[in-house]
Design a protein around this motif. Structure first.
Motif, short mmCIF file in Angstrom:
data_model
loop_
_atom_site.label_atom_id
_atom_site.label_comp_id
_atom_site.label_asym_id
_atom_site.label_seq_id
_atom_site.Cartn_x
_atom_site.Cartn_y
_atom_site.Cartn_z
N GLY A 122 0.80 -1.23 0.00
CA GLY A 122 0.00 0.00 0.00
C GLY A 122 0.83 1.27 0.00
N LYS A 123 2.03 1.22 -0.58
CA LYS A 123 2.91 2.38 -0.64
C LYS A 123 3.28 2.68 -2.09
CE LYS A 123 5.06 1.08 3.80
NZ LYS A 123 6.37 0.77 4.46
N PRO A 124 2.27 2.95 -2.94
CA PRO A 124 2.57 3.13 -4.37
C PRO A 124 3.48 4.33 -4.65
CG PRO A 124 0.33 3.78 -3.87
CD PRO A 124 0.84 3.10 -2.65
N ASP A 125 3.30 5.41 -3.91
CA ASP A 125 4.14 6.59 -4.14
C ASP A 125 5.61 6.29 -3.84
OD1 ASP A 125 1.89 7.95 -4.88
OD2 ASP A 125 1.64 8.98 -2.96
N ASP A 126 5.81 5.53 -2.77
CA ASP A 126 7.18 5.16 -2.43
C ASP A 126 7.80 4.29 -3.53
OD1 ASP A 126 6.84 6.52 -0.10
OD2 ASP A 126 6.75 4.74 1.20
N ALA A 127 6.99 3.40 -4.10
CA ALA A 127 7.48 2.52 -5.16
C ALA A 127 7.90 3.32 -6.38
CB ALA A 127 6.40 1.50 -5.53
N VAL A 128 7.05 4.25 -6.81
CA VAL A 128 7.36 5.06 -7.98
C VAL A 128 8.59 5.93 -7.71
CG1 VAL A 128 6.54 6.94 -9.46
CG2 VAL A 128 5.00 5.05 -8.85
N ALA A 129 8.67 6.53 -6.53
CA ALA A 129 9.81 7.39 -6.20
C ALA A 129 11.11 6.59 -6.20
CB ALA A 129 9.58 8.05 -4.84
N LEU A 130 11.06 5.38 -5.67
CA LEU A 130 12.25 4.52 -5.62
C LEU A 130 12.78 4.26 -7.02
CD1 LEU A 130 14.06 2.47 -3.91
CD2 LEU A 130 12.38 0.76 -4.60
N LEU A 131 11.90 3.92 -7.95
CA LEU A 131 12.33 3.60 -9.30
C LEU A 131 12.67 4.85 -10.10
CD1 LEU A 131 9.75 0.78 -10.15
CD2 LEU A 131 12.18 0.51 -9.61
#
Length: 426
Positions: free
Chosen positions: A367-376
């Motif tokens: 449930g951390k989609p923003d973190d996922a996008v920021a990481l990549l």
């Protein structure tokens, strides 16, 4: 140039660093009828293709053990200077013998074999006589007898050594192993493999997978090459890397080859176990064996024990932390711990490509989609971003309801991107 013996209509090609100067001196000293023929520009070392083989009753040449030949060649160049018109000199010149050997085996693997082919012909099409520099007097006497020249072998043996170099560098076993692997085919062809140790089982690997025999040889040299820089740092710090560790690395890579390229799990398991016998605590080998146990033997519990064993010796080993995170997430249902392990892995080695992709997938599931996008995105916006990262970011943007146009831009970049630089295995 070469030596022509008119009495026997024979030609002796003079291979560099195999006793040519001595042979010419003995011919002159003993009054043997012979003349120099060929191209003076070749400095006494004409190749076989400069002559019509059918014009001679016998053509001969000498070879030398590659391990001795490389040292002799380097020593000669250190006294006489490098000549950039020769490939070995152009690409491998160095005032340091170790550096010279390392360059030779990786830039021009099998270079001496190619040189020998130029004189004695390729395998299956050899000239009529091939002597060995190690038996120079006896073999030259044998050549002369073949062409009807009767010379006392004892008189030849009395000839003084000529053109001996004063520079004789140390020749550690590690460098001998490199030359053996690089010149494996040549050493086998001329009988120089007999008595040479094979601690990595290259001969066994070549016999088991003959279609990829050359790939196995080059994999060995690559495995050595990628560890030279970190190993040299350890050596300079007074922590030399044991031979068993170097050999274990190759066994481990052979295991990966058997497992993934040849689909041979039984043999892969044997190679992993041999590697761990040599270096029981090597983290990458332990981790790869753990992955083998997990995938091939369907034993995640044993895989976890092996990974924990690897981390007990190297708690911050990035590769193992990343694989342990994957195992923890997929087999033991603990995504929170897996996230911690993934982040620890990235802290240890930012250059990894699969770890951020797997972590991004986990973050979306947590449930951390923003973190996922920021990481990549942080990695995708770098000039050297690889195809894997760019593709993963495009897919993650779409998966999380992001901007389709932005996703398309990253996907377009991925279509032209190359693979990223690979991190050095530890």
């Amino acid at each position: 140039m070469a030596l022509y013996f008119p009495g026997g209509n024979a030609l002796l090609l003079l291979v560099p660093k195999t006793g040519s100067t001595w042979i010419r001196a003995q011919v002159e000293r003993l009054g043997i009828e012979a003349e120099q023929v060929g191209d003076p520009a070749m400095r006494d070392h004409d190749f076989l293709d400069a002559y019509d083989r059918n014009s001679y009753d016998l053509i001969g040449a000498f070879v030398r053990d590659p391990i001795d030949w490389y040292r002799s060649y380097w020593s000669y160049r250190m006294e006489g200077g490098w000549r950039p018109q020769y490939p070995l000199d152009e690409h491998c010149r160095s005032d340091d013998f170790t550096t010279f050997v390392r360059k030779a085996v990786t830039i021009l693997p099998g270079a001496l074999g190619n040189i020998y082919d130029s004189y004695v012909g390729p395998p299956g099409a050899e000239i009529g006589f091939v002597g060995r520099q190690e038996n120079l007097a006896a073999d030259f006497s044998r050549f002369l007898r073949r062409i009807g020249v009767d010379v006392d072998e004892g008189a030849l043996a009395d000839g003084e050594r000529i053109n001996a170099t004063a520079v004789r560098p140390d020749y550690p076993e590690e460098l001998k192993e490199l030359i053996t692997v690089s010149e494996w085919n040549t050493m086998a062809r001329f009988g120089y493999l007999a008595g040479r140790p094979d601690p990595i089982g290259l001969g066994e690997m070549r016999a088991r997978y003959p279609a990829t025999a050359e790939d196995n040889r080059l994999l060995t040299l690559w495995t050595e090459q990628i560890h030279w820089a970190p190993d040299d740092v350890k050596r300079q710090a007074g922590r030399p890397v044991a031979a068993n560790t170097r050999h274990a690395r190759v066994h481990s890579n052979f295991a990966l080859l058997a497992q993934h390229k040849h689909g041979d799990p039984d043999y892969a398991g044997q190679r992993y176990r041999r590697a761990l016998e040599l270096d029981p605590g090597h983290p990458r080998t332990l981790c790869n064996y753990a992955l083998f146990v997990w995938r091939e033997l369907a034993d995640p519990e044993q895989a976890r024990r092996l990974m924990l064993r690897a981390l007990s010796g190297r708690p911050r080993h990035p590769y193992t932390l990343g694989k342990f995170a994957r195992l923890t997430d997929r087999e033991f249902g603990d995504p929170r711990l897996a996230e911690v392990l993934y982040r620890q892995s990235l802290d240890g080695n930012e250059a990894q490509q699969d770890v951020p992709v797997e972590l991004a997938d986990l973050l979306v599931r947590l449930g951390k989609p923003d973190d996922a996008v920021a990481l990549l995105r942080q990695r995708a916006d770098r000039p050297d971003a690889g195809r894997l990262i760019l593709t993963a970011l495009a897919a993650t943007i779409l998966r999380t309801g992001g901007d389709a146009a932005e996703a398309r831009r990253y996907r377009d970049r991925a279509s032209t991107a190359g693979p990223p630089p690979q991190p050095v295995p530890a």
